[in-house]
Design a protein around this motif. Sequence first.
Motif, PDB file in Angstrom:
ATOM      1  N   ALA A   1       1.144  -0.866  -0.366  1.00 36.28           N
ATOM      2  CA  ALA A   1       0.257   0.169   0.101  1.00 36.28           C
ATOM      3  C   ALA A   1       0.503   1.175  -0.064  1.00 36.28           C
TER       4      ALA A   1
ATOM      5  N   SER B   1       1.533 -15.029  -0.907  1.00 33.60           N
ATOM      6  CA  SER B   1       2.693 -16.265  -2.265  1.00 33.60           C
ATOM      7  C   SER B   1       1.637 -15.744  -3.283  1.00 33.60           C
ATOM      8  N   TRP B   2       0.443 -15.888  -3.379  1.00 33.27           N
ATOM      9  CA  TRP B   2      -0.465 -15.698  -5.126  1.00 33.27           C
ATOM     10  C   TRP B   2      -0.867 -14.138  -4.896  1.00 33.27           C
TER      11      TRP B   2
ATOM     12  N   GLU C   1       9.889   3.307   6.762  1.00 33.57           N
ATOM     13  CA  GLU C   1       9.891   2.062   7.717  1.00 33.57           C
ATOM     14  C   GLU C   1      10.550   1.518   8.310  1.00 33.57           C
TER      15      GLU C   1
ATOM     16  N   GLU D   1      -4.520  -2.954   3.393  1.00 38.80           N
ATOM     17  CA  GLU D   1      -5.405  -3.441   2.901  1.00 38.80           C
ATOM     18  C   GLU D   1      -6.416  -3.499   3.731  1.00 38.80           C
TER      19      GLU D   1
ATOM     20  N   VAL E   1       7.876   4.500  12.971  1.00 42.06           N
ATOM     21  CA  VAL E   1       7.097   5.390  13.699  1.00 42.06           C
ATOM     22  C   VAL E   1       6.792   5.359  15.146  1.00 42.06           C
TER      23      VAL E   1
ATOM     24  N   ARG F   1      10.600  -1.199   9.323  1.00 40.30           N
ATOM     25  CA  ARG F   1      11.936  -2.943   8.994  1.00 40.30           C
ATOM     26  C   ARG F   1      13.690  -2.109   8.621  1.00 40.30           C
TER      27      ARG F   1
ATOM     28  N   THR G   1      -5.715  -8.631   1.150  1.00 38.97           N
ATOM     29  CA  THR G   1      -5.215  -9.522  -0.157  1.00 38.97           C
ATOM     30  C   THR G   1      -4.073  -8.247  -0.394  1.00 38.97           C
ATOM     31  N   ALA G   2      -2.468  -8.504  -1.305  1.00 38.58           N
ATOM     32  CA  ALA G   2      -1.821  -7.831  -1.630  1.00 38.58           C
ATOM     33  C   ALA G   2      -2.646  -7.022  -2.953  1.00 38.58           C
TER      34      ALA G   2
ATOM     35  N   ARG H   1       4.445  -7.227   4.321  1.00 38.75           N
ATOM     36  CA  ARG H   1       3.426  -8.386   4.679  1.00 38.75           C
ATOM     37  C   ARG H   1       3.701  -9.005   3.804  1.00 38.75           C
TER      38      ARG H   1
HETATM   39  C1  LIG Z   1       0.821 -15.576   5.563  1.00 38.72           C
HETATM   40  C2  LIG Z   1       0.276 -14.690   4.753  1.00 38.72           C
HETATM   41  C3  LIG Z   1      -0.449 -15.078   3.556  1.00 38.72           C
HETATM   42  C4  LIG Z   1      -0.748 -14.082   2.734  1.00 38.72           C
HETATM   43  N1  LIG Z   1      -1.095 -14.596   1.382  1.00 38.72           N
HETATM   44  C5  LIG Z   1      -1.753 -13.807   0.498  1.00 38.72           C
HETATM   45  C6  LIG Z   1      -1.430 -13.685  -0.873  1.00 38.72           C
HETATM   46  O1  LIG Z   1      -1.825 -14.884  -1.533  1.00 38.72           O
HETATM   47  N2  LIG Z   1      -2.207 -12.975  -1.471  1.00 38.72           N
HETATM   48  C7  LIG Z   1      -3.022 -12.435  -1.211  1.00 38.72           C
HETATM   49  O2  LIG Z   1      -3.654 -11.416  -2.470  1.00 38.72           O
HETATM   50  N3  LIG Z   1      -2.392 -11.871   0.106  1.00 38.72           N
HETATM   51  C8  LIG Z   1      -2.048 -12.628   1.150  1.00 38.72           C
HETATM   52  N4  LIG Z   1      -2.186 -12.266   1.947  1.00 38.72           N
HETATM   53  C9  LIG Z   1      -2.242 -10.964   2.930  1.00 38.72           C
HETATM   54  C10 LIG Z   1      -1.191  -9.664   2.178  1.00 38.72           C
HETATM   55  O3  LIG Z   1      -0.032 -10.160   2.120  1.00 38.72           O
HETATM   56  C11 LIG Z   1      -1.860  -8.640   2.930  1.00 38.72           C
HETATM   57  O4  LIG Z   1      -2.586  -8.003   2.681  1.00 38.72           O
HETATM   58  C12 LIG Z   1      -0.859  -7.508   2.030  1.00 38.72           C
HETATM   59  O5  LIG Z   1       1.054  -7.261   2.032  1.00 38.72           O
HETATM   60  C13 LIG Z   1      -0.856  -5.349   3.399  1.00 38.72           C
HETATM   61  O6  LIG Z   1      -0.045  -4.858   2.127  1.00 38.72           O
HETATM   62  P1  LIG Z   1      -0.436  -3.221   4.006  1.00 38.72           P
HETATM   63  O7  LIG Z   1       0.481  -2.045   2.681  1.00 38.72           O
HETATM   64  O8  LIG Z   1      -1.587  -3.024   3.925  1.00 38.72           O
HETATM   65  O9  LIG Z   1       0.599  -3.772   4.840  1.00 38.72           O
HETATM   66  P2  LIG Z   1       2.184  -4.099   5.184  1.00 38.72           P
HETATM   67  O10 LIG Z   1       2.502  -5.089   3.862  1.00 38.72           O
HETATM   68  O11 LIG Z   1       1.925  -4.345   6.945  1.00 38.72           O
HETATM   69  O12 LIG Z   1       2.609  -2.729   5.208  1.00 38.72           O
HETATM   70  C14 LIG Z   1       2.873  -2.038   6.054  1.00 38.72           C
HETATM   71  C15 LIG Z   1       4.436  -1.276   7.157  1.00 38.72           C
HETATM   72  O13 LIG Z   1       4.408  -0.672   7.635  1.00 38.72           O
HETATM   73  C16 LIG Z   1       5.626  -1.128   8.007  1.00 38.72           C
HETATM   74  N5  LIG Z   1       5.667  -0.215   9.933  1.00 38.72           N
HETATM   75  C17 LIG Z   1       5.166  -0.937  10.922  1.00 38.72           C
HETATM   76  N6  LIG Z   1       4.657  -0.853  12.151  1.00 38.72           N
HETATM   77  C18 LIG Z   1       5.912   0.411  11.847  1.00 38.72           C
HETATM   78  C19 LIG Z   1       5.901   1.799  12.152  1.00 38.72           C
HETATM   79  N7  LIG Z   1       5.703   1.934  13.565  1.00 38.72           N
HETATM   80  N8  LIG Z   1       6.558   2.633  11.281  1.00 38.72           N
HETATM   81  C20 LIG Z   1       7.160   2.679  10.673  1.00 38.72           C
HETATM   82  N9  LIG Z   1       6.571   1.541   9.515  1.00 38.72           N
HETATM   83  C21 LIG Z   1       5.819   0.356  10.593  1.00 38.72           C
HETATM   84  C22 LIG Z   1       5.368  -2.740   7.994  1.00 38.72           C
HETATM   85  O14 LIG Z   1       6.572  -3.213   8.446  1.00 38.72           O
HETATM   86  C23 LIG Z   1       5.003  -3.009   6.487  1.00 38.72           C
HETATM   87  O15 LIG Z   1       6.090  -2.303   6.114  1.00 38.72           O
HETATM   88  C24 LIG Z   1      -1.605 -13.090   2.804  1.00 38.72           C
HETATM   89  C25 LIG Z   1      -0.116 -11.643   4.285  1.00 38.72           C
HETATM   90  C26 LIG Z   1      -0.418 -13.281   5.557  1.00 38.72           C
HETATM   91  C27 LIG Z   1       0.163 -12.452   6.564  1.00 38.72           C
END
Ligand SMILES: Cc1cc2nc3c(=O)[nH]c(=O)nc-3n(C[C@H](O)[C@H](O)[C@H](O)COP(=O)(O)OP(=O)(O)OC[C@H]3O[C@@H](n4cnc5c(N)ncnc54)[C@H](O)[C@@H]3O)c2cc1C
Length: 459
Positions: free
Chosen positions: A46, A90-91, A65, A430, A241, A67, A439-440, A73
């Motif tokens: 996102a 994964s997918w 970020e 998400e 943050v 990490r 989802t991704a 995720r």
């Molecule tokens: C095991 C697993 C399997 C999955 N399988 C699928 C799949 O097959 N297909 C699919 O479509 N989706 C899948 N998903 C869901 C998908 O991975 C997530 O919906 C998506 O990656 C979320 O993206 P995001 O950007 O919303 O959040 P995130 O990817 O969590 O991004 C948020 C970011 O904020 C950072 N952050 C957190 N706290 C702080 C802070 N205090 N300061 C600064 N940065 C911070 C985190 O480190 C992270 O990098 C899966 C998830 C998991 C866990």
Amino acid sequence: MGGGRRRFIQGGQGLLAALILGQACRPQRSGATDRPGVLVIGAGLAGLAAAHSLARANYPVVVLEARDRLGGRTWTSTHWPDLPLDMGASWIHGLRGNPLTALARSGAVDLVTTDYDNDLIYGPSGQPLEAQELAHLARLGDRITTALVAAQGRDPDQSVRAVVQAALDWAALPLADQQRVDFLLNSTLEQEYGGSVSQLSAHWYDDGEAFPGPDALLRGGYQGLVRVLAEGLDIRLQQGVQAVDWSGREVVVTTNQATYRAERVVVSLPLGVLKSGAVEFSPPLPEVKTTAIARLGMGMLNKCYLRFPRVFWPDTVDWLEQISSPPGRWTEWVSLVPSLGQPVLLGFNAADQGREMETWSDGAIVASAMAILQRLFGAQIPEPLDYQISRWQSDRYALGAYSFNALGSTPAMRDHLAQGLAGRLFFAGEATSRQYFGTAHGAYLSGLAVAQQIRQGYR
Ligand SMILES: Cc1cc2nc3c(=O)[nH]c(=O)nc-3n(C[C@H](O)[C@H](O)[C@H](O)COP(=O)(O)OP(=O)(O)OC[C@H]3O[C@@H](n4cnc5c(N)ncnc54)[C@H](O)[C@@H]3O)c2cc1C
């Protein structure tokens, strides 16, 4: 860890300069742009999608970020250098019309389809179910569906488990059928939505949309997409943050290392992190948002990859499922033989089972997985050469796997979560996606939506 760290990440230098000068950093305007500076919190899909889109439109953008890696995720482990594997998403679910399909193509990422229907289901005896048993399972599945459809037209809302148990007269249901129903609830709902059926809202658990077409794994992993999005961006790693002050015209973001200021801030923190209160907002977020954060559920899905010296399971199926005891333990397995040609099994544990098992030692998790595989394939199967295990609940920057519609929540709460504040604080991730939560692609689209809001506000 994700292998996406390349020259475009300017981790240390900017930060060091800020500390030495004792100054707050802000996204720098070049003479070429008068657009407002934007800070993006979080380098998951996102945050990266928002930053990528804004940077292309000439906005000065800095991504913060917590990490030491990108992708959140989505996390491609390179622990086995010859076989990068995803510990998070994964997918790409539903290739047709899915924006991630186009993104993968633009980054020359190879996609490999798998098929949920290319599966084998094993019964409690350890044998694959016969046609008659499969038909019985399908009939139970139909009864579950009928009960849930009826409950969706009826108030008050109840948990999925409450609805199903009432409709199937649980106490009178033979134990073997209870086991089958638990299997169906876990394999079709808990594994997909991450929430326990005791917490999933019968009204809203499935209130989302999906793209059509097959599902595909990314050869080389999700890091392929992360790389495409992150290219050229100013990303500061290890910036946890702690506080976001949006009381003034400029938003002030304090990390464990420095202070940043910008005219616009995008918050793409996971729902689990928002729930934890680890990031302090001042003024506090409005009640409509805090209610959404409290009521929406944060679900669980964990993975365990086992790498074997040889294949000892049926080598043409993608999915191996088993009716398990206790319910939900190692229900679902993916074989990487048909898709990636590797003697690797990936076992999943979702919801309560996933959360509980996460507290076990690696040794105990692998032993538990092996006991199941021995039941299905015999005591003589080889020990794994190695394993990889995820623990998303105790990951402080995720605090769960992905969001679900919990009893007590409504889909409108996702819109509340997504709403911008005061024209300067914006929300992505998400959990903010009403259509594609969990989802991704939902995360990616939420990032693009926020970038568009910022561009429109500027115009
Ligand atoms: C095991 C697993 C399997 C999955 N399988 C699928 C799949 O097959 N297909 C699919 O479509 N989706 C899948 N998903 C869901 C998908 O991975 C997530 O919906 C998506 O990656 C979320 O993206 P995001 O950007 O919303 O959040 P995130 O990817 O969590 O991004 C948020 C970011 O904020 C950072 N952050 C957190 N706290 C702080 C802070 N205090 N300061 C600064 N940065 C911070 C985190 O480190 C992270 O990098 C899966 C998830 C998991 C866990």
